[in-house]
Design an enzyme around this catalytic site. Structure first.
Site, PDB file in Angstrom:
ATOM      1  N   ARG A 240      -3.072  -9.525   4.658  1.00 44.67           N
ATOM      2  CA  ARG A 240      -4.300  -8.893   4.187  1.00 44.67           C
ATOM      3  C   ARG A 240      -5.189  -8.590   5.386  1.00 44.67           C
ATOM      4  O   ARG A 240      -5.260  -9.380   6.339  1.00 44.67           O
ATOM      5  CB  ARG A 240      -5.056  -9.814   3.225  1.00 44.67           C
ATOM      6  N   GLU A 269      -9.706  -1.498   3.153  1.00 44.60           N
ATOM      7  CA  GLU A 269      -8.801  -0.373   2.898  1.00 44.60           C
ATOM      8  C   GLU A 269      -9.074   0.241   1.527  1.00 44.60           C
ATOM      9  O   GLU A 269      -9.499  -0.487   0.620  1.00 44.60           O
ATOM     10  CB  GLU A 269      -7.330  -0.840   2.999  1.00 44.60           C
ATOM     11  N   HIS A 287      -0.455   0.077   3.673  1.00 45.42           N
ATOM     12  CA  HIS A 287      -0.174  -0.992   2.693  1.00 45.42           C
ATOM     13  C   HIS A 287       1.087  -0.667   1.872  1.00 45.42           C
ATOM     14  O   HIS A 287       1.019  -0.515   0.653  1.00 45.42           O
ATOM     15  CB  HIS A 287      -1.388  -1.198   1.768  1.00 45.42           C
TER      16      HIS A 287
HETATM   17  C1  DGY Z   1       0.898  -7.837  -2.924  1.00 43.88           C
HETATM   18  O1  DGY Z   1       1.749  -7.986  -3.804  1.00 43.88           O
HETATM   19  O2  DGY Z   1       0.024  -8.669  -2.718  1.00 43.88           O
HETATM   20  C2  DGY Z   1       0.965  -6.548  -2.162  1.00 43.88           C
HETATM   21  O3  DGY Z   1       0.241  -6.616  -0.991  1.00 43.88           O
HETATM   22  C3  DGY Z   1       0.496  -5.405  -3.025  1.00 43.88           C
HETATM   23  O4  DGY Z   1      -0.856  -5.552  -3.304  1.00 43.88           O
END
Ligand code: DGY
Length: 321
Positions: A240, A269, A287
């Protein structure tokens, strides 16, 4: 016969997931993939028994408190659930589930793509060719960093971190990791455990961030910790964006303190810090860690399995609240 429960699906999902949702629920789909947040999200939940959300919708305490009484379960189409206030959900009796396991391989694959791509300056090379700037082969041009034999430090040795380690071993990398607790030997698979990140950082060439976003990990990678990394280290983040302090990482890339970064996730983001776009030694992707059809389907089916269990009066397998 009782009617199928009403399920609000907040975003557009791959066809097989929507087909199953429509088969087993009175599904409210979002074919135009409109983003609903805050009061609009609450309004859209009217009459729903459950919600299938993505990590793009914020279920903070305010939204959870405002949800209609009818909403009993919230399944997120993601392993990360920092967008949901779990304590508020618990307090309201809202069942929350996520989708662990099924995206570990795809995310680890992307971490390796970023690791190799950042080390070998893949985006700069590709841009040179596409922009017609490739004059001729030059022995001193686009020199990257060798991966073989290098030390990879993994922050967060959960399922994804371990899948990254497994792949990196195939490149003869030496694996180090920092985790809340040491793993059993069979999961550690020869990796070196560091109780403190501060102890691990000076002895690694690559850092892969694979821990969850929590208040404790917010801005983990700050100026002090970057200073502990050896000069020329490479940072990969597929977890993240909030785990990285952009005001520390960007200058470290600009100055060459860090050779490169490979980033799939960004604080705020999709509105990323525009300085990233100017930095040549940052390999950036939007992402896409879990973005394979197989994995996205598996995530959707897992989320629906959790809802099915809830409505069958069973404990959902991936309950986080
Ligand atoms: C997750 O599954 O956490 C991915 O980053 C998609 O949001």
């Amino acid at each position: 016969m009782a009617e199928n429960p009403i399920l609000l699906v907040t975003r557009l999902l791959p066809p097989d997931i929507e087909a199953r949702a429509a088969r087993d629920y009175q599904a409210i789909l979002n074919p135009d993939d409109v983003q609903y947040d805050g009061p609009a999200l609450v309004e859209r939940s009217a009459g729903a028994d459950a919600i299938l959300t993505c990590s793009t919708e914020r279920f903070d305490a305010e939204v959870i408190a405002a949800l209609p009484e009818s909403v009993k379960a919230l399944a997120t189409f993601s392993v990360g659930y920092e967008h949901i206030d779990v304590e508020a959900a618990k307090a309201r009796g809202l069942v929350v589930t996520n989708t662990p396991d099924v995206l570990s391989n795809a995310t680890a694959d992307l971490a390796m793509l970023l690791l190799l791509g950042a080390a070998r300056r893949a985006h700069e090379s590709a841009a040179m060719l596409r922009e017609n700037r490739w004059g001729r082969w030059v022995a001193t041009e686009l020199l990257g960093t060798e991966v073989t034999g290098k030390r990879l430090g993994i922050l967060g040795m959960g399922r994804i971190g371990r899948a990254v380690a497994q792949r990196a071993r195939g490149f003869d990398m030496e694996i180090h990791y920092c985790n809340r607790s040491r793993l059993p030997q069979e999961l550690e698979a020869g990796a070196t455990y560091h109780e403190d990140a501060e102890e691990m950082l000076p002895g690694i060439d690559f850092l892969s961030i694979n821990c969850p976003a929590t208040p404790e990990t917010r801005h983990f990678l700050n100026a002090e910790r970057i200073a502990l990394l050896p000069d020329g280290a490479i940072v990969i983040n597929t977890a993240r964006g909030t785990i990285v302090d952009d005001d520390a990482l960007i200058p470290a890339l600009q100055s060459g303190k860090l050779a490169a970064a490979g980033l799939d996730v960004f604080e705020g983001e999709p509105d990323i810090d525009p300085r990233y776009l100017e930095i040549e030694n940052a390999l950036l992707v939007p992402h896409i860690g879990s973005a394979t059809l197989e994995t996205r389907n598996a995530m959707g089916f897992r989320a629906l399995d959790n809802l099915d269990a809830y409505f069958a009066g069973q404990e959902p397998g991936d309950r986080v609240a």
